[in-house]
Design a protein around this motif. Sequence first.
Motif, short mmCIF file in Angstrom:
data_model
loop_
_atom_site.label_atom_id
_atom_site.label_comp_id
_atom_site.label_asym_id
_atom_site.label_seq_id
_atom_site.Cartn_x
_atom_site.Cartn_y
_atom_site.Cartn_z
N ARG A 1 3.70 -7.44 -6.96
CA ARG A 1 2.29 -7.82 -7.07
C ARG A 1 1.39 -6.62 -6.80
NH1 ARG A 1 2.11 -13.18 -3.40
NH2 ARG A 1 2.28 -11.55 -1.84
N LEU A 2 1.68 -5.53 -7.53
CA LEU A 2 1.00 -4.27 -7.25
C LEU A 2 -0.49 -4.33 -7.51
CD1 LEU A 2 3.63 -1.73 -8.59
CD2 LEU A 2 3.28 -2.53 -6.27
N GLY A 3 -0.93 -5.14 -8.47
CA GLY A 3 -2.36 -5.20 -8.75
C GLY A 3 -3.15 -5.94 -7.68
N GLU A 4 -2.45 -6.81 -6.94
CA GLU A 4 -3.13 -7.67 -5.97
C GLU A 4 -3.81 -6.89 -4.86
OE1 GLU A 4 -1.34 -10.29 -2.48
OE2 GLU A 4 -0.98 -11.21 -4.44
N ILE A 5 -3.15 -5.85 -4.38
CA ILE A 5 -3.70 -5.13 -3.24
C ILE A 5 -4.95 -4.34 -3.61
CG2 ILE A 5 -2.26 -3.07 -3.53
CD1 ILE A 5 -2.05 -3.01 -0.45
N GLY B 1 5.67 1.37 -16.54
CA GLY B 1 4.50 0.52 -16.62
C GLY B 1 3.50 0.94 -15.57
N ALA B 2 3.02 -0.02 -14.77
CA ALA B 2 2.06 0.29 -13.71
C ALA B 2 2.73 0.72 -12.42
CB ALA B 2 1.19 -0.94 -13.43
N ALA B 3 4.07 0.66 -12.39
CA ALA B 3 4.80 0.97 -11.16
C ALA B 3 5.27 2.42 -11.17
CB ALA B 3 6.00 0.04 -11.02
N ARG B 4 5.26 3.02 -9.98
CA ARG B 4 5.84 4.35 -9.81
C ARG B 4 7.08 4.19 -8.95
NH1 ARG B 4 4.86 8.85 -6.51
NH2 ARG B 4 3.15 7.83 -5.44
N ALA C 1 8.49 -6.72 -14.87
CA ALA C 1 9.17 -7.47 -13.81
C ALA C 1 8.95 -6.83 -12.45
CB ALA C 1 10.67 -7.56 -14.12
N VAL C 2 8.98 -5.50 -12.42
CA VAL C 2 8.75 -4.79 -11.15
C VAL C 2 7.32 -5.04 -10.67
CG1 VAL C 2 8.58 -2.52 -10.07
CG2 VAL C 2 10.48 -3.02 -11.62
N GLU C 3 6.37 -4.93 -11.59
CA GLU C 3 4.96 -5.13 -11.22
C GLU C 3 4.74 -6.54 -10.68
OE1 GLU C 3 0.49 -4.59 -13.16
OE2 GLU C 3 2.27 -4.14 -14.34
N ASP C 4 5.34 -7.55 -11.34
CA ASP C 4 5.20 -8.93 -10.87
C ASP C 4 5.87 -9.14 -9.52
OD1 ASP C 4 3.81 -9.56 -13.14
OD2 ASP C 4 5.53 -10.45 -14.19
N MET C 5 7.04 -8.55 -9.34
CA MET C 5 7.80 -8.74 -8.11
C MET C 5 7.04 -8.22 -6.90
SD MET C 5 11.68 -7.48 -7.17
CE MET C 5 12.46 -8.82 -8.08
N GLY D 1 0.82 -1.21 0.00
CA GLY D 1 0.00 0.00 0.00
C GLY D 1 0.85 1.26 0.00
N ARG D 2 1.90 1.25 0.83
CA ARG D 2 2.80 2.41 0.88
C ARG D 2 3.46 2.65 -0.47
NH1 ARG D 2 8.01 2.56 0.92
NH2 ARG D 2 8.24 0.37 1.50
N MET D 3 3.88 1.57 -1.13
CA MET D 3 4.57 1.74 -2.41
C MET D 3 3.63 2.22 -3.51
SD MET D 3 7.43 -1.32 -2.43
CE MET D 3 6.44 -2.60 -1.69
N ILE D 4 2.37 1.79 -3.45
CA ILE D 4 1.39 2.32 -4.41
C ILE D 4 1.16 3.80 -4.15
CG2 ILE D 4 -1.06 2.26 -5.06
CD1 ILE D 4 -0.93 -0.78 -4.72
#
Length: 452
Positions: free
Chosen positions: A373-377, A263-266, A367-371, A211-214
């Motif tokens: 699991r940003l979509g999971e939360i 990608g989806a990561a910030r 790879a970052v998104e999978d590592m 959550g913090r990383m999102i």
Amino acid sequence: MSTTIAAIATPPGEGGISVIRVSGEAAISVCDCVFSGKRPLAEAKSHTLTYGHIQHNGRVLDEVLAAVMHAPNSYTGENVVEISCHGGVYVTQSVLAAVLESGAVLASPGEFTKRAFLNGKLDLSQAEAVIDLIQAESGDAASLSVNQLKGRLSQSIEEQRSALLSLAAHLDAMADFPDEGIGELTAEEIKKDIQRIYATLSDMYTHADQGRMIRNGINTVIVGKPNVGKSSLLNALTGTERALVTETAGTTRDVIEERVRLGAARLNIFDTAGIRKNADDIEEMGIQKAMDYVKQADLVFFVLDTTRPYTQEDEAIYKLICDKKIILLLNKAELTEKQEPPAFATNLPLIRISAKSGMGLSQLGEAVEDMFRLGEITENQEAAVINLRHKKAVAEAVSHLKDALSAIEAGVPLDILSVDLRSAVSALGAVSGQTVSEEIIDEIFARFCLGK
């Protein structure tokens, strides 16, 4: 809260409209001192717009629409007037000045939301979600903040808190009134109840870093030997010439920080000095600073140059970062045949990239998104913990429940468990604001902007 407060609620500068927000028992009468329309605002129905002009000292300042909201059905729970005027800097400041001279006082940062909290319109976690939503820089961050603003986190925390409070009260009653026929709870029944709550809170805590990383971004450090392409990678990720790139080793002496979308990561990217032996004093300071950033990192991009042989120096760097989440980046891949990773790093996720051409950067984002699991939360954790204060509160509650479970295993008298359970209840109360000091409340609302 007897004073009536006012502030500009829209960003500074020129725009189509500006909004001056006024809140307090006398908000409507204060605004009527400067508002001129077919009817005074005191006669307007709640939640309606009234057309008119703002006049002060015999001058018409602007043509406006005034929205009137009667207590308690307003954002703050008080009488509220929002004046929409033309969005020029001078006009906006003039309208605000007229309202202030008519009896309002300038609001402090976050004072409108603080009044909403004190008047029971929001709990503290919902109030914090307001500023998080304003500052959200991605769809996922906004979604988590909206869920918190809706009370999803508060509801989930309160469910666990109420269950613990009920259990503690039952244990106290069993001890205080043994002859009153209160239903006895066995140690095994109590253990199961605590374990259930412990598991729920532990799951919240486990997902808190996601959550913090999102919300804030993934703290990512780029490391490697000098001249492997770290600064070129930073430039490729930012799309700018942010870092100086030369053939001279040791050019980067300090840490360069940038925020990028991949990608989806910030990512909060930190480009660090190349790590090597025999560095001069200034370069050595940069290397030490690089290692300080690695200690705080969520992720490390370990860059190797595929056009140069791997060395013991590369392996030494790996040993310094091996306890972190690492993605191995084989740079300058466009200049070589498919190069295998070094033996010491065969277990790492690997991306072949070209910092010069941008090759491999899309795969790096995946790879970052999978590592992480940003979509999971966002899909499964509507009641996600995204705030460090909340994380600490949940961690404290989990610690007290762990102590309670250990006490049960040790055969401690059941009524003693009530101490740990009530401590956990108090810790969880901090999330909604039930058990926090006025000093903490003031500190939270000081982070808000004026007008909110």
